[in-house]
Enzyme design. Structure first.
Site, short mmCIF file in Angstrom:
data_model
loop_
_atom_site.label_atom_id
_atom_site.label_comp_id
_atom_site.label_asym_id
_atom_site.label_seq_id
_atom_site.Cartn_x
_atom_site.Cartn_y
_atom_site.Cartn_z
N HIS A 169 -11.80 -2.88 -6.74
CA HIS A 169 -11.05 -3.23 -5.53
C HIS A 169 -10.27 -4.50 -5.87
O HIS A 169 -10.74 -5.33 -6.64
CB HIS A 169 -11.97 -3.64 -4.38
N ASP B 199 -12.38 -7.52 -5.79
CA ASP B 199 -13.40 -7.68 -6.85
C ASP B 199 -12.80 -8.48 -8.00
O ASP B 199 -13.47 -9.31 -8.61
CB ASP B 199 -13.83 -6.34 -7.45
N ASP C 70 -17.59 9.83 -7.15
CA ASP C 70 -18.40 8.62 -7.16
C ASP C 70 -19.85 9.06 -7.34
O ASP C 70 -20.45 9.65 -6.44
CB ASP C 70 -18.22 7.81 -5.87
N ASP D 40 -26.37 4.56 3.15
CA ASP D 40 -25.74 4.67 1.84
C ASP D 40 -26.49 3.78 0.86
O ASP D 40 -26.12 2.63 0.64
CB ASP D 40 -24.28 4.20 2.01
N ASP E 131 -26.78 4.10 -2.29
CA ASP E 131 -26.03 3.93 -3.54
C ASP E 131 -26.93 3.75 -4.75
O ASP E 131 -26.72 2.84 -5.57
CB ASP E 131 -25.09 2.71 -3.44
N ASP F 67 -20.57 4.50 -8.62
CA ASP F 67 -20.54 3.68 -7.41
C ASP F 67 -22.00 3.53 -6.99
O ASP F 67 -22.45 4.15 -6.02
CB ASP F 67 -19.69 4.36 -6.33
C1 XLS Z 1 -18.51 2.72 0.12
C2 XLS Z 1 -17.58 3.35 -0.79
C3 XLS Z 1 -16.72 2.38 -1.62
C4 XLS Z 1 -15.56 3.12 -2.22
C5 XLS Z 1 -14.46 2.23 -2.66
O1 XLS Z 1 -19.38 3.36 0.68
O2 XLS Z 1 -18.27 4.22 -1.62
O3 XLS Z 1 -17.50 1.76 -2.59
O4 XLS Z 1 -15.94 3.91 -3.28
O5 XLS Z 1 -13.91 1.49 -1.64
NI NI Z 2 -17.55 5.17 -3.31
NI NI Z 3 -20.59 4.68 -0.86
#
Ligand code: XLS
Ligand code: NI
Ligand code: NI
Length: 446
Positions: free
Chosen positions: A109, A112, A304, A315, A317, A347
């Site tokens: 981003h 970032d 992702d 989420d 992740d 991600d």
């Molecule tokens: C958030 C998203 C983010 C996108 C990029 O949940 O996954 O990380 O991949 O903005």
């Molecule tokens: Ni993402």
């Molecule tokens: Ni996400």
């Protein structure tokens, strides 16, 4: 060209060298067991198939904070109090890490890479400075940019959305950011540009004009596309669906919703989908389902790669380590002919309790190995005559007679009625799901 391991002045990961493939029998936690970059599978190397990318945000910008407590990790590249100096340290650490992991790509981003300034112009300058540094690091390491994006969801000004904000002044701020992020992506040779609609949605229907907001979103996306093309960006624009979080309802809810939206607004020639595993599961689908819906529409752009937690409805992740899930994903991707401009972007973030520096490496190794195994297993399944025959066999009735005429569009509803009467009650056909599932397991473990 060999990738230098130590790039800036400081080495941020001392004692850890380039991660190597050591094979299935290795007990070394800092080695690949399955991901062998140069191994050929289905006509391409693993590196070419999987096109791994490391994300900048979770891995270098986050320190383990959650809504109940601050970060748990103090990274050596996050110590400088001056934001631009810290951004430079972070970039050195990032490229050292990318190199040591041996991935071909990264994603970022705007925020970032570079801190936001006190004005649009200052933010642009900060980003340009960091883009120049990234360009130099990319040249030195041979690491490429899978995609860039703009963070138009963290700053408080975006609390009511970015392109869908009810306040035009905020929409314009988002425009400024996306313009600069497109410039950065183009300057770095990015192969895609992503839009994740972080706060493009709403919390209450009673204070929201959803129709206007969706029209504004489409208009904004069209403007971004046109600007990108005008500066020579020929890559793919990607929308990343997610049904909720941070908003209660988000417009880009899932793959099929986004496909319909893009087609409705005539954006489907330039835009494809970036499907994220954890977002698909939040939408009540499986990862493979959303991938399949995207490929059916000819709109799978990129992935992702992460996973959620079956008991947690948010989420999380997490790094993808579920071999079944990765196999099912690779089955869809491979059947579609594989990635073109897309890839597998991690991600994903390590757990708040994972505080050792080596945990970053271990996490990415696990994800890369899981997808490498998934690729190998998927190739076996795709070429398995039993599985092929089972699936094709179920549709055999469309291959001849009236079924074939139906496919050719030669029948009316009245013809269906007459055939149904002539033919009588259909004979039950087994779906054979257990057989298929058993066969898939047998192929994985043979
Ligand atoms: C958030 C998203 C983010 C996108 C990029 O949940 O996954 O990380 O991949 O903005
Ligand atoms: Ni993402
Ligand atoms: Ni996400």
């Amino acid at each position: 060209m060999s990738r230098s391991v130590h790039i800036g002045e400081q080495e941020y990961f001392p004692g850890i060298g380039r991660i190597r493939y050591e094979g299935a029998e290795s007990d070394n936690p800092l080695a690949f067991k399955a991901y062998d970059a140069t191994r050929e599978v289905a006509g391409k190397t693993m590196e070419e198939h999987l096109r791994f990318a490391i994300c900048y945000w979770h891995t270098f910008c986050a320190s383990g904070g959650d809504p109940f407590g601050p970060g748990t990790r103090v990274y050596p590249w996050a110590k400088n109090a001056e934001p631009m100096a810290a951004a430079m340290d972070r970039m050195d650490a990032a490229f050292e890490f990318f190199s040591k992991m041996g991935v071909p790509y990264f994603c970022f981003h705007d925020r970032d890479l570079a801190p936001e300034g006190n004005s649009v112009g200052e933010s642009e300058e900060n980003l340009q400075t960091m883009v120049a540094m990234a360009k130099e690091r990319m040249r030195a390491t041979n690491i490429r940019l899978l995609w860039g994006t703009a963070n138009v969801f963290s700053h408080p000004r975006y609390m009511n959305g970015a392109a869908t904000n009810p306040d035009f002044d905020v929409v314009a701020q988002a425009g400024a950011q996306v313009k600069a992020a497109l410039d950065a992506t183009q300057e770095l040779g990015g192969e895609n540009y992503v839009f994740w609609g972080g706060r493009e949605g709403y919390a209450s229907l009673f204070n929201t004009d959803t129709q206007r907001e969706q029209e504004n979103l489409a208009r904004f996306l069209g403007m971004a596309r046109d600007y990108g093309r005008s500066i020579g960006f020929s890559g793919t624009y990607l929308i990343e669906p997610k049904p909720m979080e941070p908003m209660k309802h988000q417009y880009d809810a899932d793959a099929q919703t986004v496909i319909g939206f893009l087609r409705h607004y005539g954006l489907d020639k330039d835009f494809k989908l970036n499907v994220e595993a954890n977002h698909a599961t939040l939408a009540g689908h499986s990862f493979a389902h959303d991938l399949q819906m995207a490929t059916d529409a000819g709109m799978l752009g990129s992935v992702d790669a992460n996973r959620g937690d079956p008991q947690n409805g948010w989420d999380t992740d997490q790094f993808p380590t579920d071999t079944n899930d990765c196999t099912q994903a690779m089955l869809v991707i491979l059947a579609d002919g594989g990635f073109t401009s897309g890839g597998l972007n991690f991600d994903a973030k390590i757990r708040r309790e994972s505080v050792d520096i080596e945990d970053m490496f271990i996490a990415h190794i696990g994800g890369m190995d899981a997808f490498a195994r998934g690729l190998v297993f998927a190739e076996r399944m795709l070429n398995d005559s039993q599985l092929i025959a089972l699936r094709q066999g179920r549709y055999g009735s469309f291959g001849s007679g009236e079924g074939e005429n139906f496919v050719a569009g030669k029948l009316t509803l009245g013809d269906l009625r007459d055939y149904a009467e002539r033919n009588g009650e259909p004979q039950a056909q087994s779906g054979k799901q257990e057989l298929v599932e058993n066969r898939m397991n047998d192929l994985m473990f043979r």
